[in-house]
Design an enzyme around this catalytic site. Structure first.
Site, PDB file in Angstrom:
ATOM      1  N   HIS A 187       0.961  -1.137   0.000  1.00 32.37           N
ATOM      2  CA  HIS A 187       0.206  -0.390   0.398  1.00 32.37           C
ATOM      3  C   HIS A 187       0.949   1.166  -0.178  1.00 32.37           C
ATOM      4  O   HIS A 187       1.494   1.854   1.057  1.00 32.37           O
ATOM      5  CB  HIS A 187      -0.650   0.015   1.143  1.00 32.37           C
ATOM      6  CG  HIS A 187      -1.779   1.274   1.302  1.00 32.37           C
ATOM      7  ND1 HIS A 187      -1.894   2.499   0.775  1.00 32.37           N
ATOM      8  CD2 HIS A 187      -3.170   1.220   1.337  1.00 32.37           C
ATOM      9  CE1 HIS A 187      -2.587   3.136   0.931  1.00 32.37           C
ATOM     10  NE2 HIS A 187      -3.986   2.119   1.383  1.00 32.37           N
ATOM     11  N   GLU A 313     -11.633  -2.177  -3.337  1.00 33.42           N
ATOM     12  CA  GLU A 313     -12.394  -1.186  -4.004  1.00 33.42           C
ATOM     13  C   GLU A 313     -11.993  -0.263  -4.707  1.00 33.42           C
ATOM     14  O   GLU A 313     -10.743   0.516  -4.760  1.00 33.42           O
ATOM     15  CB  GLU A 313     -11.235  -0.147  -2.217  1.00 33.42           C
ATOM     16  CG  GLU A 313     -12.164  -0.551  -0.998  1.00 33.42           C
ATOM     17  CD  GLU A 313     -11.354  -0.543  -0.009  1.00 33.42           C
ATOM     18  OE1 GLU A 313     -10.497  -0.187   0.615  1.00 33.42           O
ATOM     19  OE2 GLU A 313     -12.037  -0.742   1.102  1.00 33.42           O
ATOM     20  N   CYS A 331     -11.734   8.081   0.781  1.00 28.93           N
ATOM     21  CA  CYS A 331     -10.236   8.630   1.267  1.00 28.93           C
ATOM     22  C   CYS A 331      -9.773   8.250  -0.333  1.00 28.93           C
ATOM     23  O   CYS A 331      -8.269   9.302  -0.624  1.00 28.93           O
ATOM     24  CB  CYS A 331      -9.648   7.032   1.624  1.00 28.93           C
ATOM     25  SG  CYS A 331      -8.924   7.210   3.850  1.00 28.93           S
ATOM     26  N   CYS A 409     -10.447   4.238   7.807  1.00 24.48           N
ATOM     27  CA  CYS A 409      -8.724   5.461   7.401  1.00 24.48           C
ATOM     28  C   CYS A 409      -9.514   6.421   7.300  1.00 24.48           C
ATOM     29  O   CYS A 409      -8.859   7.747   7.070  1.00 24.48           O
ATOM     30  CB  CYS A 409      -8.498   4.654   6.079  1.00 24.48           C
ATOM     31  SG  CYS A 409      -9.806   3.877   5.144  1.00 24.48           S
TER      32      CYS A 409
END
Length: 658
Positions: A187, A313, A331, A409
């Site tokens: 990530h 996602e 996000c 997040c």
């Protein structure tokens, strides 16, 4: 070689006193930050447990217990710390600063002798450090902690947190890089964080380490497959895939289409654009431009949302933008703001400022309840009672914002962006001060010996914005560049009360004619070049009317449908105002759309749109040869970012026209 033409403002030079944005900044400082801190301390019963601060207490030897939460739980605390740092820059709060210092002490206490900071692997699996870069997010957590440390240093001048994270960065640098252990994060985040650390410290090694992670990505497309084979344990992945999920399928300079997890992509692209500006890397810039054009031209919702599928996602295919099964993670919109802001640094252009504005007023703000205590992860463009949040394929499209998440997040990400809004609004080139978005308050520049620009703004509810310039010495010569939003076809610009530029549209002929003057328009900005005297004013009057927006014909879901906008704000219909079964409503092609300013105890001050529309009803048979009958129906639209704040019910952005 590409050259960075502009740099974002320092937050300490920005003062926000705005009729729109000040509400959100005060909400974050007074409500959101204390509320999230209580959650991080597990002090609010009945909601998702965080345990993030307790994890650090355990890792620091201050408490006993087991690690709890996601493997990346540290990042929730890091983003909250960054938001708190910006809040302290905007408004001094000795008690908040003391509490932040206490948390920093815990982080320092949890740091290992070699500089390593990560509570999951310190408490739970110390023997597996750095063995699973695909899933376990050590570099991601480190990146967010580094960003928080830099923000706190810039806000308070205290360097304890900065030095803690420098030790962690040094630890990472000793391990990864050319002629060291090969590695890339599963990530992305560390890349952009190291660039911030480089600028805060001047330490070249951090820039080079960031460059390594960017350049290494995709050079071995099966890197994570090899990593999995070399370890004898897994965390949650059963297969590494072909690399598209985390943008490691080809080297970054060869990428031309956004793929995979949308937040990871935005963080990577942000770092790539920042690196291009820092090093003059033309090939990196060209890749960023291709990717930005693909995201915003083929894979972005009208709200600025990106990542259309719940599966991973992620991005899917060009023009695949379903409204009711959309993902559009908060996000991801925030990440698009980050990426676009870096593209603005490389080339101040209206197309970049327009997208940044679209995201901020719509897809970002929709992620938070208007009272600051509930948050959306998913931002749908259509909610269908009985399906959304209930049926399997709609399970993720919940119609009501939760108080918190196991994977949280988005809430602290929202907080850190809103508290730092000033540096997205202002920037500087070699002799130019840029106003990228209309933000009431002031901006102080060191240009030409010092200039203070005060701004009065009624945006987005009205189009009147006034700049008053106060140079340290009269006669200071520089340029003020004001972004004129792409949606605006008619505007006037006045200097000291005299009209200097006006336009009905943005034709090439109008721009060419204006270049001969000291006031001219170019690429979405009005440039005012002059020797400034104290009290000089620049006023922008934008004609703000409700308008209809249509999707490209390649977007199958929106054919025959219309979206309503006014200024930068996207509107939606809610069941609260229009009754149920919103799909029955029609907006006639010739219907007038009127705007009305409202003051609501829940929604606050906003402008609604009202239309004399129709509701089409048919007989009781499932199928019939009779056309549905239209009945007159008053339709009311509210700003999209405010949806879901009142009663739970249906919502839609795109409405049938005709």
């Amino acid at each position: 070689m590409v050259k960075r033409q502009e740099t974002e403002a320092r937050l300490k030079d920005c003062c926000v006193k705005d009729g729109f944005w000040s509400y959100f900044q005060e909400l974050v400082s007074d409500v959101v930050i204390p509320y999230q801190e209580k959650i991080l301390r597990d002090e609010i019963p009945g909601i998702e447990k965080s345990h993030a601060i307790e994890n650090f207490r355990i890792a620091a030897g201050k408490a006993e217990g087991e690690f709890y939460g996601a493997v990346f739980q540290d990042s929730d605390l890091a983003k909250w710390l960054e938001a708190a740092a910006y809040s302290l820059q905007n408004k001094r709060d000795e008690e908040l600063e003391r509490r932040v210092d206490d948390v920093i002490d815990l982080i320092g206490g949890a740091q290992q002798e070699d500089g390593y900071v990560n509570t999951y692997f310190t408490i739970k699996e110390p023997e597996h450090r750095w063995q699973n870069l695909l899933d376990c997010h050590e570099l991601y957590c480190a990146g967010h902690m580094i960003e928080a440390a830099v923000a706190y240093y810039e806000s308070t001048g205290k360097d304890k947190f900065l030095n803690i994270m420098r030790r962690m960065a040094d630890h990472i640098d000793r391990r990864f890089g050319p002629d060291k252990t090969r590695g890339i994060p599963g990530h992305e985040e560390i890349e952009l964080a190291l660039l911030r650390l480089y600028r805060a410290t001047g330490e070249q090694r951090y820039l080079e380490l960031s460059r390594y992670f960017i350049d290494e990505r995709g050079t071995q497309p099966n890197y994570f497959q090899v990593e999995m084979k070399e370890r004898s344990w897994t965390f949650w992945s059963t297969e590494a895939g072909d690399g598209t999920y985390n943008q490691s399928h080809v080297p970054v300079r060869e990428q031309d289409k956004a793929v995979g997890h949308s937040v990871r992509a935005m963080y990577l692209y942000t770092a790539m654009a920042d690196m291009a500006g820092e090093t003059g890397d033309e090939s990196l810039y060209r890749a960023c431009l291709r990717l930005w054009e693909n995201v915003t031209g083929r894979q972005m919702y009208v709200t600025g949302g990106i990542g259309s599928t719940v599966h991973g996602e992620a991005f899917t295919k060009d023009y695949d933008l379903p409204n009711d099964t959309v993902y559009a993670e908060t996000c991801a919109s925030i990440g698009l703001v980050f990426f676009t802001r870096k593209m603005l640094e490389l080339k101040p252009s209206g197309k970049f400022a327009d997208v940044m504005e679209r995201c901020l007023f719509n897809g970002v703000l929709s992620g938070m309840q208007h009272d600051g205590k509930r948050f959306f992860y998913v931002n749908p463009l259509e909610v269908i009672p009985g399906l959304s949040g209930e049926q399997k394929e709609y399970k993720h499209v919940i119609p009501k914002r939760p108080q918190w998440y196991a994977c949280a997040c988005c809430p602290p990400n929202e907080a850190r962006l809103l508290e730092s809004i000033g540096k997205y609004a202002w920037g500087e080139g070699s002799d130019t001060i840029y106003s990228h978005m209309f933000l009431g308050g002031s901006y102080r520049s060191e240009m030409c010996g010092g200039i203070l620009i005060e701004t009065e703004s009624g945006y987005p509810w009205n189009g009147s914005v006034k700049y008053t310039v106060h140079p340290q010495e009269n006669g200071a010569s520089c340029t003020l560049a004001v972004h004129i939003p792409g949606w605006c076809e008619k505007y006037r610009l006045l200097v000291n009360g005299t009209e200097a530029l006006s336009a009905e549209g943005t034709t090439a002929e109008a721009e060419t004619a204006a270049k001969a003057a000291d006031v001219f328009r170019e690429d979405g900005y009005c440039y005012i070049r002059r020797e400034w005297k104290d009290g000089d004013t620049v006023q922008v009057d934008l004609q703000m009317e409700a308008r209809r927006v249509y999707a490209d014909s390649a977007v199958r879901e929106n054919q025959g449908r219309v979206c309503l906008m006014r200024g930068p704000v996207v509107y939606c219909l809610e069941q609260e105002d229009n009754g149920g079964q919103l799909w029955q409503l029609r907006i006639p092609e010739n219907a007038q759309i009127s705007a009305a300013e409202e003051q609501d105890p829940v929604l606050g001050r906003y402008v609604s749109l009202n239309i004399e529309g129709a509701r089409c009803l048919s007989g009781g048979s499932l199928y019939t040869g009779e056309r549905p009958v239209p009945y007159a129906w008053k339709i009311k639209a509210v700003p999209y970012y405010l949806w879901g704040n009142r009663s739970e019910g249906g919502m839609q952005v795109w409405t049938l026209e005709g």
